[in-house]
Scaffold this active site. Structure first.
Site, PDB file in Angstrom:
ATOM      1  N   CYS A 136      -3.593  84.516  39.926  1.00  0.00           N
ATOM      2  CA  CYS A 136      -2.662  84.360  38.802  1.00  0.00           C
ATOM      3  C   CYS A 136      -1.218  84.244  39.239  1.00  0.00           C
ATOM      4  O   CYS A 136      -0.377  83.746  38.496  1.00  0.00           O
ATOM      5  CB  CYS A 136      -2.809  85.530  37.831  1.00  0.00           C
ATOM      6  SG  CYS A 136      -4.436  85.641  37.075  1.00  0.00           S
ATOM      7  N   GLN A 178     -12.058  91.463  36.411  1.00  0.00           N
ATOM      8  CA  GLN A 178     -10.793  91.864  35.803  1.00  0.00           C
ATOM      9  C   GLN A 178     -10.990  92.598  34.479  1.00  0.00           C
ATOM     10  O   GLN A 178     -10.204  93.506  34.153  1.00  0.00           O
ATOM     11  CB  GLN A 178      -9.902  90.643  35.617  1.00  0.00           C
ATOM     12  CG  GLN A 178      -9.494  90.011  36.938  1.00  0.00           C
ATOM     13  CD  GLN A 178      -8.394  88.986  36.787  1.00  0.00           C
ATOM     14  OE1 GLN A 178      -7.586  89.038  35.860  1.00  0.00           O
ATOM     15  NE2 GLN A 178      -8.338  88.039  37.717  1.00  0.00           N
ATOM     16  N   ARG A 235      -0.588  84.013  16.923  1.00  0.00           N
ATOM     17  CA  ARG A 235      -1.298  84.340  15.672  1.00  0.00           C
ATOM     18  C   ARG A 235      -0.384  85.254  14.857  1.00  0.00           C
ATOM     19  O   ARG A 235      -0.309  86.471  15.088  1.00  0.00           O
ATOM     20  CB  ARG A 235      -2.642  85.018  15.962  1.00  0.00           C
ATOM     21  CG  ARG A 235      -3.644  84.112  16.677  1.00  0.00           C
ATOM     22  CD  ARG A 235      -5.007  84.762  16.795  1.00  0.00           C
ATOM     23  NE  ARG A 235      -4.978  85.901  17.686  1.00  0.00           N
ATOM     24  CZ  ARG A 235      -5.127  85.840  19.016  1.00  0.00           C
ATOM     25  NH1 ARG A 235      -5.297  84.665  19.596  1.00  0.00           N
ATOM     26  NH2 ARG A 235      -5.084  86.932  19.758  1.00  0.00           N
ATOM     27  N   SER A 293      -5.157  88.318  27.718  1.00  0.00           N
ATOM     28  CA  SER A 293      -4.463  87.030  27.744  1.00  0.00           C
ATOM     29  C   SER A 293      -5.368  85.928  27.241  1.00  0.00           C
ATOM     30  O   SER A 293      -6.595  85.984  27.373  1.00  0.00           O
ATOM     31  CB  SER A 293      -3.987  86.715  29.160  1.00  0.00           C
ATOM     32  OG  SER A 293      -5.068  86.745  30.077  1.00  0.00           O
ATOM     33  N   HIS A 343      -2.141  82.253  29.061  1.00  0.00           N
ATOM     34  CA  HIS A 343      -1.976  82.468  30.505  1.00  0.00           C
ATOM     35  C   HIS A 343      -2.633  81.322  31.266  1.00  0.00           C
ATOM     36  O   HIS A 343      -3.755  81.452  31.755  1.00  0.00           O
ATOM     37  CB  HIS A 343      -2.616  83.813  30.855  1.00  0.00           C
ATOM     38  CG  HIS A 343      -2.639  84.169  32.310  1.00  0.00           C
ATOM     39  ND1 HIS A 343      -1.781  83.632  33.246  1.00  0.00           N
ATOM     40  CD2 HIS A 343      -3.443  85.048  32.985  1.00  0.00           C
ATOM     41  CE1 HIS A 343      -2.056  84.153  34.437  1.00  0.00           C
ATOM     42  NE2 HIS A 343      -3.060  85.012  34.300  1.00  0.00           N
ATOM     43  N   CYS A 346      -0.063  90.631  38.075  1.00  0.00           N
ATOM     44  CA  CYS A 346      -1.314  91.098  38.681  1.00  0.00           C
ATOM     45  C   CYS A 346      -2.149  89.889  39.070  1.00  0.00           C
ATOM     46  O   CYS A 346      -2.054  88.826  38.450  1.00  0.00           O
ATOM     47  CB  CYS A 346      -2.079  92.008  37.727  1.00  0.00           C
ATOM     48  SG  CYS A 346      -2.540  91.243  36.157  1.00  0.00           S
ATOM     49  N   GLY A 368      -6.052  88.420  41.015  1.00  0.00           N
ATOM     50  CA  GLY A 368      -7.414  88.695  41.419  1.00  0.00           C
ATOM     51  C   GLY A 368      -7.479  89.259  42.828  1.00  0.00           C
ATOM     52  O   GLY A 368      -6.735  88.847  43.707  1.00  0.00           O
TER      53      GLY A 368
END
Length: 382
Positions: free
Chosen positions: A89, A149, A208, A235, A336, A366, A368
């Site tokens: 990420c 995750q 939303r 995300s 994301h 953060c 993986g």
């Protein structure tokens, strides 16, 4: 040692899964931000030393060095090189680090950093269609870990004593802040409209409106029957691209460009791969120690909202003022797009700093496997 400065940053609006950007190829999406960067700065692409491009799922549409083919898609000279970076990420945040390091070392003067991810076209986990991504040795070392995750987000919530209501309250906050930012036109100057078969796409579409703890309460857990992690406090899967131009103050002056921010300090760190997502805590501690700054010196934080529990655990450990954390919402409310997120967050951060006269900003992601990047930038455009 030369300094590295960011003179421009631009991003596409973030498209929701199978939404407005679903029909746009990753190289074409990248080309849009690359050419907008050139349009805004007046830089001749032939003078660009390198393009550092983040992308996580490098299969299918995003295979074969997507960074290089993005440069070609933009119509830039064939002489302009590019490399594709995968630090999960944090890929495009690492791209920014690499660009800054190249400039600060004196080896290069003009470098583009950014990234792309079209998760509608290249689904998360596509690289695992065959083969074993972790191998037997890591599994032997961590026999009770699944390196997942979602599992990590649940374990973090449990370890830091978070309730589902607390996670959902934070998630509702993300939507509310994003709605306020969109309504005020905060993102307008940092985004470039994308022409799609359905017309011009110009506003992040994952939001939303009206999201509340009550509206999230009916969502089913994805972290076990009694778990607290669900789609609403995680995300969103999404599509997007972003690019930044990095150079020296001297080169910027020669080109008639006014730097926005100075790359102050960068750090990367590793943490428990079973929890997966706690890396921003040691990475932030490391970057602050390197910088000589304290948490109180930082006026704005972008902590990627991979999951609500990640941000809340980081905030609890670091003691940061929550009002300064993700002040415009984040990945829970807008998405994301993995390989683009680092560059998107930095684009949001430096523009927020400029809009509000904030001297120091800190971004962390953060990643993986339990790693994380942390970057501090200093506002110059005051």
């Amino acid at each position: 040692m030369p300094e590295a400065v960011i003179v421009e940053a631009v991003r596409t609006p973030i498209g929701k899964r199978n939404g407005s950007l679903a029909d746009v190829h990753a190289t074409d999406l990248s080309a849009i931000v690359l050419n907008e960067l050139v349009r805004r700065t007046g830089v001749d692409p032939v003078d660009i030393d390198d393009v550092q491009w983040g992308c996580v799922t490098q299969v299918g549409d995003q295979s074969s060095n997507v960074g290089r083919f993005s440069v070609l898609a933009a119509g830039w000279p064939e002489t302009v090189p590019a490399v594709t970076i995968n630090r999960a990420c944090g890929s495009s945040q690492q791209a920014l680090d690499h660009a800054a390091f190249a400039v600060m070392s004196g080896q290069q003067e003009l470098v583009v950093a950014g990234g792309v991810e079209t998760m509608s076209r290249v689904p998360l986990g596509a690289t695992r269609a065959s083969g074993e991504p972790y191998g037997p040795a890591p599994k032997k070392r961590y026999p009770d870990a699944d390196f997942n995750q979602i599992t990590g987000a649940q374990l973090i919530a449990e370890q830091w004593g978070m309730s589902r209501a607390a996670l959902d309250e934070y998630s509702a906050r993300s939507h509310a802040l994003t709605a306020a930012a969109i309504d005020k036109g905060v993102f307008g100057s940092q985004t470039v409209s994308v022409d799609t078969p359905n017309g011009a796409f110009s506003v992040d579409e994952g939001l939303r409106r009206g999201t509340s703890v009550d509206s999230l309460s009916g969502l089913k857990s994805v972290s076990g029957e009694n778990g607290w992690i669900h789609a609403g406090n995680s995300s969103q899967i999404s599509d997007g691209a972003a690019a930044l131009l990095v150079t020296t103050p001297e080169k910027a002056k020669a080109l008639g460009l006014k730097p926005i921010a100075r790359y102050h300090t960068g750090a990367v760190s590793g943490a428990d791969p079973k929890l997966v997502l706690t890396g921003p805590i040691p990475a932030t501690q490391k970057v602050l120690a390197k910088s000589g700054l304290s948490i109180g010196d930082i006026g704005a934080f972008e902590v990627n909202e991979a999951f609500a529990s990640v941000v809340l655990a980081w905030q609890a450990e670091m003691g940061a003022d929550l009002d300064k954390v993700n002040p415009l919402g984040g990945a829970i409310s807008v998405g994301h797009p993995l390989g683009a997120s680092g560059a998107i967050l930095m684009t949001r951060l430096i523009n927020h700093m400029r809009d509000n006269g904030i001297r120091y900003g800190l971004q962390t992601m953060c990643e993986g496997g339990g790693t994380a990047n942390a970057t501090i930038v200093e506002l110059l455009d005051v």
